[in-house]
Structure formats: C-alpha cells, structure tokens
Design a protein around this motif. Structure first.
Motif, PDB file in Angstrom:
ATOM      1  N   GLY A  11       0.826  -1.276  -0.003  1.00 25.20           N
ATOM      2  CA  GLY A  11      -0.050  -0.369  -0.235  1.00 25.20           C
ATOM      3  C   GLY A  11       0.801   1.174  -0.024  1.00 25.20           C
ATOM      4  O   GLY A  11       0.358   2.366  -0.341  1.00 25.20           O
ATOM      5  N   GLN A  12       2.049   1.441  -0.038  1.00 25.73           N
ATOM      6  CA  GLN A  12       3.403   2.191   0.376  1.00 25.73           C
ATOM      7  C   GLN A  12       3.318   2.774  -1.671  1.00 25.73           C
ATOM      8  O   GLN A  12       3.641   2.316  -2.002  1.00 25.73           O
ATOM      9  N   LYS A  13       2.980   4.351  -1.412  1.00 25.45           N
ATOM     10  CA  LYS A  13       4.128   5.074  -2.776  1.00 25.45           C
ATOM     11  C   LYS A  13       5.232   5.725  -2.198  1.00 25.45           C
ATOM     12  O   LYS A  13       4.919   5.918  -1.048  1.00 25.45           O
ATOM     13  N   ALA A  14       5.676   5.566  -3.696  1.00 26.82           N
ATOM     14  CA  ALA A  14       6.978   6.400  -3.306  1.00 26.82           C
ATOM     15  C   ALA A  14       7.378   6.726  -4.980  1.00 26.82           C
ATOM     16  O   ALA A  14       6.602   6.160  -5.744  1.00 26.82           O
ATOM     17  N   VAL A  15       8.810   7.393  -5.107  1.00 28.57           N
ATOM     18  CA  VAL A  15       8.749   8.036  -6.383  1.00 28.57           C
ATOM     19  C   VAL A  15      10.526   7.200  -6.434  1.00 28.57           C
ATOM     20  O   VAL A  15      11.140   7.119  -5.848  1.00 28.57           O
ATOM     21  N   ILE A  16      10.231   6.623  -7.825  1.00 28.40           N
ATOM     22  CA  ILE A  16      11.065   6.300  -7.894  1.00 28.40           C
ATOM     23  C   ILE A  16      12.466   7.412  -8.276  1.00 28.40           C
ATOM     24  O   ILE A  16      12.424   8.574  -8.530  1.00 28.40           O
ATOM     25  N   VAL A  17      13.949   7.493  -7.411  1.00 26.50           N
ATOM     26  CA  VAL A  17      15.589   8.175  -7.580  1.00 26.50           C
ATOM     27  C   VAL A  17      15.638   7.973  -8.794  1.00 26.50           C
ATOM     28  O   VAL A  17      16.539   8.818  -9.571  1.00 26.50           O
ATOM     29  N   GLU A  18      16.716   7.085  -8.401  1.00 30.57           N
ATOM     30  CA  GLU A  18      17.740   5.901  -9.136  1.00 30.57           C
ATOM     31  C   GLU A  18      17.632   5.360  -9.050  1.00 30.57           C
ATOM     32  O   GLU A  18      16.764   3.868  -8.635  1.00 30.57           O
ATOM     33  N   PHE A  19      18.504   3.995 -10.571  1.00 28.75           N
ATOM     34  CA  PHE A  19      18.975   3.025 -10.213  1.00 28.75           C
ATOM     35  C   PHE A  19      19.612   2.650 -11.541  1.00 28.75           C
ATOM     36  O   PHE A  19      20.121   3.216 -12.534  1.00 28.75           O
ATOM     37  N   ASP A  22      21.813  -0.765 -15.868  1.00 27.36           N
ATOM     38  CA  ASP A  22      22.300  -1.823 -16.620  1.00 27.36           C
ATOM     39  C   ASP A  22      21.805  -3.264 -15.906  1.00 27.36           C
ATOM     40  O   ASP A  22      21.697  -4.079 -16.254  1.00 27.36           O
ATOM     41  N   LEU A  23      21.265  -2.944 -14.573  1.00 32.05           N
ATOM     42  CA  LEU A  23      20.875  -4.277 -13.671  1.00 32.05           C
ATOM     43  C   LEU A  23      19.303  -4.051 -13.696  1.00 32.05           C
ATOM     44  O   LEU A  23      18.590  -5.083 -13.159  1.00 32.05           O
ATOM     45  N   ILE A  24      18.279  -3.798 -14.649  1.00 33.49           N
ATOM     46  CA  ILE A  24      16.857  -3.247 -14.399  1.00 33.49           C
ATOM     47  C   ILE A  24      17.127  -3.847 -16.218  1.00 33.49           C
ATOM     48  O   ILE A  24      16.848  -3.131 -17.355  1.00 33.49           O
ATOM     49  N   PRO A  25      15.611  -4.385 -16.249  1.00 38.77           N
ATOM     50  CA  PRO A  25      15.309  -5.070 -17.575  1.00 38.77           C
ATOM     51  C   PRO A  25      14.130  -4.645 -18.720  1.00 38.77           C
ATOM     52  O   PRO A  25      14.020  -2.833 -17.789  1.00 38.77           O
ATOM     53  N   LEU A  26      14.972  -3.748 -19.544  1.00 39.36           N
ATOM     54  CA  LEU A  26      14.837  -3.187 -20.785  1.00 39.36           C
ATOM     55  C   LEU A  26      13.251  -2.714 -20.728  1.00 39.36           C
ATOM     56  O   LEU A  26      12.231  -2.203 -20.443  1.00 39.36           O
ATOM     57  N   LYS A  27      12.200  -4.551 -20.319  1.00 38.84           N
ATOM     58  CA  LYS A  27      11.096  -3.769 -20.084  1.00 38.84           C
ATOM     59  C   LYS A  27      10.252  -3.164 -19.664  1.00 38.84           C
ATOM     60  O   LYS A  27       9.274  -2.851 -19.516  1.00 38.84           O
ATOM     61  N   LEU A  28      10.775  -3.095 -18.021  1.00 44.16           N
ATOM     62  CA  LEU A  28      10.764  -2.318 -17.199  1.00 44.16           C
ATOM     63  C   LEU A  28      11.056  -0.893 -17.186  1.00 44.16           C
ATOM     64  O   LEU A  28       9.595  -0.317 -16.091  1.00 44.16           O
ATOM     65  N   HIS A  59       0.407  -2.749 -14.348  1.00 42.56           N
ATOM     66  CA  HIS A  59      -0.234  -3.534 -12.461  1.00 42.56           C
ATOM     67  C   HIS A  59       1.401  -3.816 -13.315  1.00 42.56           C
ATOM     68  O   HIS A  59       1.490  -5.202 -14.516  1.00 42.56           O
ATOM     69  N   VAL A  60       2.529  -4.728 -12.669  1.00 40.63           N
ATOM     70  CA  VAL A  60       3.851  -5.171 -13.230  1.00 40.63           C
ATOM     71  C   VAL A  60       4.148  -5.955 -12.106  1.00 40.63           C
ATOM     72  O   VAL A  60       4.105  -5.215 -10.322  1.00 40.63           O
ATOM     73  N   ALA A  61       4.417  -7.095 -12.022  1.00 43.89           N
ATOM     74  CA  ALA A  61       5.189  -7.762 -11.004  1.00 43.89           C
ATOM     75  C   ALA A  61       6.623  -8.044 -11.278  1.00 43.89           C
ATOM     76  O   ALA A  61       7.551  -8.700 -13.275  1.00 43.89           O
ATOM     77  N   ILE A  62       7.592  -8.149 -10.276  1.00 42.69           N
ATOM     78  CA  ILE A  62       9.060  -7.969 -10.505  1.00 42.69           C
ATOM     79  C   ILE A  62       9.517  -8.631  -9.763  1.00 42.69           C
ATOM     80  O   ILE A  62       9.457  -8.823  -8.464  1.00 42.69           O
ATOM     81  N   ARG A  63      11.217  -9.530  -9.845  1.00 38.34           N
ATOM     82  CA  ARG A  63      11.817  -9.844  -9.205  1.00 38.34           C
ATOM     83  C   ARG A  63      12.321  -9.066  -8.188  1.00 38.34           C
ATOM     84  O   ARG A  63      12.565  -8.106  -8.268  1.00 38.34           O
ATOM     85  N   LEU A  64      12.635  -9.709  -6.239  1.00 35.81           N
ATOM     86  CA  LEU A  64      13.044  -9.240  -5.377  1.00 35.81           C
ATOM     87  C   LEU A  64      13.718  -8.691  -5.726  1.00 35.81           C
ATOM     88  O   LEU A  64      14.567  -7.639  -5.545  1.00 35.81           O
ATOM     89  N   GLU A  65      15.252  -9.593  -6.497  1.00 39.07           N
ATOM     90  CA  GLU A  65      16.251  -8.927  -6.887  1.00 39.07           C
ATOM     91  C   GLU A  65      16.397  -7.803  -7.382  1.00 39.07           C
ATOM     92  O   GLU A  65      17.048  -7.055  -7.074  1.00 39.07           O
ATOM     93  N   THR A  66      15.738  -7.959  -8.823  1.00 40.12           N
ATOM     94  CA  THR A  66      15.434  -5.842  -9.255  1.00 40.12           C
ATOM     95  C   THR A  66      14.918  -4.885  -8.625  1.00 40.12           C
ATOM     96  O   THR A  66      15.693  -3.899  -9.059  1.00 40.12           O
ATOM     97  N   ALA A  67      14.390  -5.276  -7.522  1.00 42.75           N
ATOM     98  CA  ALA A  67      13.094  -3.788  -6.807  1.00 42.75           C
ATOM     99  C   ALA A  67      14.237  -3.941  -6.094  1.00 42.75           C
ATOM    100  O   ALA A  67      14.689  -3.083  -5.834  1.00 42.75           O
ATOM    101  N   THR A  68      15.688  -4.725  -5.338  1.00 41.92           N
ATOM    102  CA  THR A  68      16.384  -3.884  -4.399  1.00 41.92           C
ATOM    103  C   THR A  68      17.298  -3.399  -5.402  1.00 41.92           C
ATOM    104  O   THR A  68      18.033  -2.708  -4.870  1.00 41.92           O
ATOM    105  N   GLU A  69      17.258  -2.860  -6.927  1.00 42.81           N
ATOM    106  CA  GLU A  69      18.175  -1.928  -7.429  1.00 42.81           C
ATOM    107  C   GLU A  69      17.944  -0.714  -7.781  1.00 42.81           C
ATOM    108  O   GLU A  69      18.470   0.498  -7.888  1.00 42.81           O
TER     109      GLU A  69
END
Length: 77
Positions: A11-19, A22-28, A59-69
């Motif tokens: 339920g938390q909302k956030a703004v993407i700051v940076e990543f 090279d570690l984020i899939p192009l589809k995202l 609505h997107v499902a992403i791996r936890l490994e990617t989310a940590t980046e």
C-alpha cells in the motif's frame, strides 16, 4: 525517506529516485519504471518474491532481486 522498491510495505507509494540501468530489464523501462515516476506496492507473493507494483497505471510483477536495485523515496501524506 529513501529506501529501495523492495523495502516498501503493501500500500505504500514512492517516487523512483535512481537505479543502475545495466541491472534493470528493458521491459521495465518501457513500462515507465523511470526516475520521477510514482510506484505503489500492491502485493507481495507468499514467499516474498515476486512483488506486484503499480507504475504508470500498469500492474507489473518484478523479482525481488530487481526491486532491490531501484532506489525510491517514500511519499508521506
């Protein structure tokens, strides 16, 4: 407050700051997972991976490994 996408609670909302691009899939990136965009954690799978987010009304499902980046800043109301 800064954290990663993996550190959000349901339920938390956030703004993407940076990543690291090279570690984020192009589809995202194509779906709008870019710095400055708002994300909301919708759901977490039973064992914690993957996570289900809303970004740019998609609505997107992403791996936890990617989310940590992905660094985000939590939006406080």
């Amino acid at each position: 407050m800064k954290t990663t996408l993996a550190g959000l609670e349901k339920g938390q909302k956030a703004v993407i700051v940076e990543f690291n691009i090279d570690l984020i899939p192009l589809k995202l990136l194509e779906m709008g997972c870019l710095p400055g965009n708002m994300v909301e954690l919708l759901q977490v799978a039973p064992f914690g991976d993957p996570i289900y987010i809303n970004v740019n009304d998609s609505h997107v499902a992403i791996r936890l490994e990617t989310a940590t980046e992905i660094d985000v800043e939590i939006i406080t109301d």
